[in-house]
Design an enzyme around this catalytic site. Structure first.
Site, PDB file in Angstrom:
ATOM      1  CD  GLU A  94      -2.252   2.284  -3.379  1.00 19.75           C
ATOM      2  OE1 GLU A  94      -3.429   2.588  -3.638  1.00 19.75           O
ATOM      3  OE2 GLU A  94      -1.797   2.249  -2.213  1.00 19.75           O
TER       4      GLU A  94
ATOM      5  CG  ASP B  43      -1.841   1.140   1.339  1.00 16.73           C
ATOM      6  OD1 ASP B  43      -2.729   1.247   0.476  1.00 16.73           O
ATOM      7  OD2 ASP B  43      -1.690   1.947   2.279  1.00 16.73           O
TER       8      ASP B  43
END
Length: 727
Positions: free
Chosen positions: A399, A363
């Site tokens: 990401e 993330d």
């Protein structure tokens, strides 16, 4: 129990961090380099105390490099513990030591208990400041208000025969442990919403029948919810608010495992992974190593902040000291420093080696690669991930953005990373939805160039390497939807977000949805072959494009059955039916499920749909007379010219793809993004093409019906897939 006097001795040992059961007891070690004293607190339930716990405090020995350690005889599995750290209270320079706060071990393998939000969980006084305007230390004891660390000595060590799915065959399925199993037919009630439910034969049967290969779970690291959510009676459902990088989230375990304690919870996670492996399915985890649950500068004091805030967290350089925030979550773990990098690496290795996880989606991965001068793709953490032999066969996905300066870095990571391709998401939505909406109002769209680049693997983003084109199109994690944003069904039903249920006056969530409600905002209406049918076709266009594009497709759980979140594009705090797809579908939703299964079966069967290498726009050496590896044509069946590529009014495109193996049939993908029926001539007529799918079909079995002269009329807003008939 009483507090033992402080011990000031030091030694040169640097034992492994965390709690580890050893012969005759347990060793404990924690990093707190600026502390004057760290106490290990051993805890036993005692209803006679105000906190509900009896506490024994044991001073730890300061070792080398800021690590405090001790070994306690007679302590083993199931022991609750925490730390109290003594030192300077000086918010001006970022130091907030407060021994009134019981601190979670960042390396704890298990956690027990819930966060009881209130002034006791903060290191500072809520409603007062000193004469200098700085926060004052709080003397409220947080014991009984925060989760506790637990010693875990697992006895279950499954043998992991990993599926090792090649990237070229990988199909990712993003799901939430609770949402996936809440309404899945065949999962027993006691297992719904649990790790065991994910591994139940009914869940495995659904995943295998779809044709996905890799289950990507939203965060299962231990979490707590943000204070503003708790004050509103909500929770952080998605789980991107981590309290421990090693402990699994206990609330996702069965009631029986929770009752037995953290070791049983961990065993259930291991069992889930082992059973999925036995079914040939990989397990990836979405992990959050960019920030923690402690919040901003004046946030809660639960773990890292109380142990060594100036090392763990990035600061912005101001005085008084304030946290930097490149994550939008209040704090940023400082990957310019050794200890945060070590913690992330140790966590990834642990989940790989001990639990058997097959991959990680990082993330806000740009934060993990931030050094003193901003993001670098040769950051020590990223290099360590790429070169660690224990991670050699593990899938790594970034990401590739955060909210800090220079935060958009799609395409900047190096091999072996894959990356979420937001350019793909935007291009597909733009062509099928946003541009179509513009056309319905008499305006023009954006043309074909960006869409074509995404369909063929996004070489403009992922082809830059040394040597060139080394990563291949598989580095592009193609997605149209994810947990964050509209569902696929809602992309066809809403022009605007409807996040009122989140309690933020609809201010949260993106406004860049590139969606199209097809003329009416809101849920489907029963209008026969009108708007509802057109929405279903648009849904199939999105799904079909995703599953025939070069790259690694990622499907969001529920999109295969038309799940709607009623226009909420930021359902992170919706632990309810809004985020729980129903898989017991009939009618159009059942047709959509059949379409998903059919397209994924075709993708698995046809190598030309899943290339491992980028196209070069020339014939393969192994088949020099069989045409280009990738060729583009107009609706007339003629090669696209530069002028036609630059004509933004063009809405029809034909794409032929081949592999280097003469035994593999070529495929033809035809897109009609206009609002009109289009007469088309199929290219390379000498090949001969069999129509195998048309997005105007409600059910894929229509490919079995007689269909004369398939290359003449294309329905408005539709796409087709053909296969070379000679094969």
């Amino acid at each position: 129990m009483t507090t033992t006097a402080a011990r000031t001795a030091t030694d040169e040992r640097t034992p492994p961090l965390g709690a580890r059961v050893v012969s005759g007891g347990t060793s404990f070690a924690v990093f707190a380099s600026h502390a004057d004293l760290v106490e290990l607190c051993l805890l036993e339930r005692d209803p006679a105390t105000a906190s509900g716990w009896a506490e024994e405090r044991l001073p730890m020995t300061r070792g080398a490099r800021g690590v405090w350690h001790t070994t306690v005889p007679g302590v083993g599995d199931g022991q609750r513990y925490g730390f109290r750290a003594h030192g300077r209270w000086d918010p001006r320079v970022g130091l907030r030591y407060n021994p009134a706060k019981i601190l979670v071990d960042p390396y704890a393998r298990g956690l027990d208990g819930a966060l009881v939000h209130g002034p006791a969980v903060y290191g500072h006084v809520w409603d007062a400041r000193g004469e200098d305007g700085l926060p004052l230390p709080s003397d409220l004891d947080s014991l009984g208000h925060v989760p506790l660390s637990v010693v875990v000595d697992p006895t279950y060590h499954p043998v992991h025969e990993r599926p090792h799915v090649p990237w070229s065959r990988t199909v990712v399925y993003e799901a939430h442990v609770q949402g996936l199993t809440a309404h899945l037919p065949g999962v027993p009630d006691a297992l719904r919403g649990t790790y065991a439910g994910v591994a139940h034969p009914a869940t495995i049967a659904h995943l295998r029948s779809l044709g996905v290969t890799t289950l990507e779970l939203l965060p299962i690291h231990a979490k707590v919810s943000e204070p503003h959510l708790l004050s509103q009676g909500r929770v952080n459902y998605w789980g991107y608010n981590t309290l421990g990088f090693f402990a699994p989230e206990p609330s996702y375990a069965t009631a029986a495992a929770q009752a037995q304690g953290p070791t049983a919870v961990l065993d259930e996670v291991k069992g889930m992974v082992a059973l999925l492996h036995a079914a040939g399915l990989e397990v990836m985890l979405d992990v959050v190593h960019n920030h923690t649950a402690e919040g901003g500068t004046d946030g809660m004091q639960l773990s890292w902040r109380g142990l060594d805030a100036t090392v763990h967290y990035m600061h912005d350089g101001s005085t008084p000291a304030r946290f930097a925030d490149t994550t939008g979550c209040g704090n940023t773990l400082d990957h310019r420093r050794t200890r945060p990098v070590q913690a992330a690496l140790d966590s990834v290795r642990y989940w790989t080696q001990e639990i058997g996880v097959d991959g990680f989606r990082f993330d806000l991965a740009v934060t993990l690669g931030r050094h003193h001068d901003g993001f670098t793709n040769v950051h020590p953490f990223l290099v360590a991930l790429a070169t660690d032999p224990t991670l050699a066969d593990v899938k790594l996905v970034a990401e590739p953005w955060d909210v800090g300066p220079g935060g958009w870095q799609t395409g900047s990571f190096k091999e072996p990373f894959g990356e979420w391709n937001d350019r793909y998401r935007s291009a597909v939505r733009q062509f099928w939805l946003a541009d179509a909406r513009e056309l319905s109002h008499g305006r023009t769209g954006h043309g074909l160039r960006d869409l074509a680049t995404r369909l063929s693997g996004s070489a403009d983003l992922f082809g830059h390497s040394d040597p060139p084109l080394e990563r291949g199109p598989v580095a592009s994690i193609n997605f149209v939807t994810a947990h964050d944003g509209f569902t696929m069904a809602d992309l066809t039903r809403y022009d605007h977000k409807h996040n009122e249920a989140n309690g933020e006056d609809n201010r949260d969530g993106t406004d860049d949805n590139r969606s199209w409600n097809h003329g009416i905002e809101g849920p489907d209406v029963d209008d026969g072959d009108g708007i509802a049918a057109l929405r279903r076709r648009s849904h199939r266009n999105l799904l079909g494009t995703l599953l025939v594009s070069a790259g690694t497709p990622m499907l969001t759980a529920g999109d295969e059955v038309g799940h709607s979140q009623q226009g909420n594009n930021n359902a992170y705090c919706q632990d309810n039916e809004l985020t729980r797809p129903r898989f017991d579908v009939t009618g159009p939703e059942a047709d959509l499920l059949a379409t998903t299964r059919y397209l994924l079966a075709r993708r698995a069967e046809l190598a030309a749909l899943r290339p491992a290498r980028f196209y070069l726009g020339r014939p393969y050496e192994s088949r020099p007379d069989d045409g280009l590896d990738l060729a583009w044509y107009t609706e007339a069946g003629t090669p696209m010219t530069p002028a036609e590529w630059n004509d933004t009014s063009r809405r029809v495109l034909q794409m032929v793809r081949r592999t280097a193996d003469v035994a593999d049939p070529a495929v033809l993908i035809v897109l009609n993004g206009s609002l009109d029926v289009v007469d088309a001539a199929l290219p390379e007529a000498h090949v001969g093409w069999d129509l195998v799918w048309d997005s105007s079909w409600e059910h894929p079995d229509q490919h079995l019906e007689p269909f004369d002269d398939p290359g003449t009329e294309l329905e408005p807003l539709s796409m087709r897939l053909y296969v070379e008939s000679a094969h």
